[in-house]
Scaffold this active site. Sequence first.
Site, PDB file in Angstrom:
ATOM      1  N   ASP A   1      16.504  26.924   7.969  1.00  0.00           N
ATOM      2  CA  ASP A   1      15.361  26.934   8.665  1.00  0.00           C
ATOM      3  C   ASP A   1      15.410  26.903   9.969  1.00  0.00           C
ATOM      4  O   ASP A   1      16.271  26.319  10.653  1.00  0.00           O
ATOM      5  CB  ASP A   1      14.082  25.977   7.893  1.00  0.00           C
ATOM      6  CG  ASP A   1      12.712  26.822   8.241  1.00  0.00           C
ATOM      7  OD1 ASP A   1      12.644  27.668   9.020  1.00  0.00           O
ATOM      8  OD2 ASP A   1      12.048  26.299   7.308  1.00  0.00           O
TER       9      ASP A   1
HETATM   10  C1  BGC Z   1       9.502  28.756   8.836  1.00  0.00           C
HETATM   11  C2  BGC Z   1      10.357  29.775   7.977  1.00  0.00           C
HETATM   12  C3  BGC Z   1      10.398  31.157   8.766  1.00  0.00           C
HETATM   13  C4  BGC Z   1      11.084  30.641   9.998  1.00  0.00           C
HETATM   14  C5  BGC Z   1      11.255  31.859  10.997  1.00  0.00           C
HETATM   15  C6  BGC Z   1      10.280  28.565  10.172  1.00  0.00           C
HETATM   16  O1  BGC Z   1       9.439  27.770  11.151  1.00  0.00           O
HETATM   17  O2  BGC Z   1       9.411  27.584   8.216  1.00  0.00           O
HETATM   18  O3  BGC Z   1       9.559  30.015   6.855  1.00  0.00           O
HETATM   19  O4  BGC Z   1      10.979  32.096   8.142  1.00  0.00           O
HETATM   20  O5  BGC Z   1      10.227  29.948  10.832  1.00  0.00           O
HETATM   21  O6  BGC Z   1      10.058  32.337  11.239  1.00  0.00           O
END
Ligand code: BGC
Length: 746
Positions: free
Chosen positions: A229
């Site tokens: 993530d």
């Molecule tokens: C989120 C993800 C997301 C990523 C990119 C993160 O903060 O938890 O779900 O895909 O950011 O935007």
Amino acid sequence: MNSTIEELVQSLTLEEKAGLCSGRDFWRTKAVERLGIPAMMMSDGPHGLRAQKPGSSLPNDSIEAVCYPAGCAAAASFDPTLTRRMGAALGREARAAGVQMVLGPAINIKRSPLCGRNFEYYSEDPFLAGELAAAFIQGVQGEGVAACPKHFAANNQETRRLTVDSRLDERTLHEIYLPAFETAVREGRPWSLMCSYNRVNGVYASEHRQLLTELLRDSWGFAGFTVSDWGAVNDRVQGLAAGLDLEMPGSGGVNDARLVEAVRSGALDEAVLDKAAARILNIVLRTADLARAPAENGAANGHALAVELAKESAVLLRNLGALPLHPGQKVAYIGAFAETPRFQGGGSSHVNTRGAVGALEAARRGGRTVQYVAGFPADRDQRDEPEFLRAVAAAESADVAVIFAGLPEFFESEGADRRHMRLPDCQNNLIARVAAVQKNTVVVLHTGAPVECPWAEDVSAVLCMYLAGEGVGEAADALLWGDANPAGRLPETWPLRLEDTPCYLDYPGDGVTADYREGVFVGYRWYDARRMAVRWPFGHGLSYTGFVYRDAALDRPTLTEDGEATLRVRIRNSGAVPGSEVVQLYVSDATGAPAPGGRAPQALRGFQKVRLEPGQECEICFTLTARDLSHYDERLHGWYAAPGRYELRLGHSSRDIRITVPLQFETQRFPPLTVDGTTPLGLLLADPRTAVTAQKLLDGRGGDGDGLMPPEAMAQMLDATPLRELTDCSAPDGLLAALRRDVDAS
Ligand code: BGC
């Protein structure tokens, strides 16, 4: 490793390999131009493309895209063909925008209704979430674009999400929080998968070897690459060794240098880095081919599809007869959500959409006459007295009052959990007042998660749109006026009040740890085990027609360990309009076998949505295997079903079971049983392997406590008595040896 990929990896320098394993910027991997390796572009998200505008590096500067129903709504469709279509549409849009990887679906289990991100997630039930996710992945990847199920694993709250330690026992992890990922991987075969920020039992998900390698790859057969993530990397070298291939968005080269250094110093085997680079390359090259042939006009018909999906996803929670509305009626629309509906959530899934048409505008476009009073604002909890009274007066003088209510945007978002489950007071108060003067009061809800509905018994109808995407207003219009028939079902229980929820005492924890003390009793498993009244149960959803279930039958009375059983049932639309039924199959363990940690009274193991014309009938069939009867047994570190009787419950919801069919399960597999002087007699009596010998021991003893205590109490005393009290455990040919032979013989 595929030979060309292997050769390519061999031609990379150590620095290039390390570089491939982290992003160049927020959305792209690094290209290696000298070898013709392109960069791969990715974007959120689960219900609409959030692709960065070409040439822009501003945060949240994304292209315009179609906003489909958010996960909460899509799940309420109970329809994998719908999530597959949504995935395919997203895949086409992605290709048209030059995006090779879509960061979705988001499939974490809804442990508490308070989780700020529940609107993105599918369900409190792992089976439902897994089936929908697999179909979504197939839809996206059918277009040649990688899907990326997230966030793996046990990421069920936003409070301190980057560091919180989710503490849960092995059974709970495997039975509740992992199966949706397992199904997504086994059936959806995703080309990538995103690990979560949090720790799982003390280890960061981004460094969790057991999760990222042993389970995901070795056991489930995941063949894609894993991605962190955004910012979830803690120790890069440890993470890579544990199975985390790609770091996003990258660390400006700091972690790449650490990987290089680790290989040079011998702390990291270069072969591990090679494997990670190969896995990433494999998908970069696979998706690059299709990126060279972008889909034409990815968003064409996107809005029409968004409307169609929103119609399939809305749930009619209550209807005493106010719905559908009729053209001759004087109808008052109340609530600012009629004009400016809330249809998506905040955070990384936010789509830069062209906007949604509200239900009021949809009614006008359809030539319907409705009176409108805002009554309350959509973006805050603020009561304006004259406006409040105008709304009450309009409701009183109408034949039907339709109140468009919901959570303002700042009530639920990624990054923050809700503190309570209430609608704004200004809305609750107005609904209660309107219901007091108008018996035909209808409430339309726009929320990403359950809210307390203290007025539920006082209104005639409640239609839940969830966060339905840009088609929300047109869909609500069609459903309210009977042009479409509600067909959604609740993918989560709506409790009466927050205090009833399974983890009320523990959620969201102390900021350091989150203890999952409720164990496997999540969602309906909890409410059913405690026989609690709920506002609306899991699987619930009404229709403007009715359905009759009949002739349920199994093709065999007994299922064996490696066998299959087929359950058939006939469903008929018994009403006057076309409609869809979601036939749900719950399995209940009636074996009476000891259940360490307790057993949920029933679990969803199948569902099928069928559309039927009035009077039309069809046959549905479900195939069951031993796994469908099983729970996770920590003694076996695997799935286990005890022999004996199971109930197959077919119903319209988890609390509206229409037919129950018994099924016998036969197996020679048993969990390990230790027989020594401390083993209680009761365990031996309850175990088919030792029951006969143990009973002999009991029979040999005679006596009933000489009337000292009631027989039931005496039975419990015996049940608890350890073997050493009943027999000479040191005798080589004694009973202990006989019992051990019983166990070994099985
Ligand atoms: C989120 C993800 C997301 C990523 C990119 C993160 O903060 O938890 O779900 O895909 O950011 O935007």
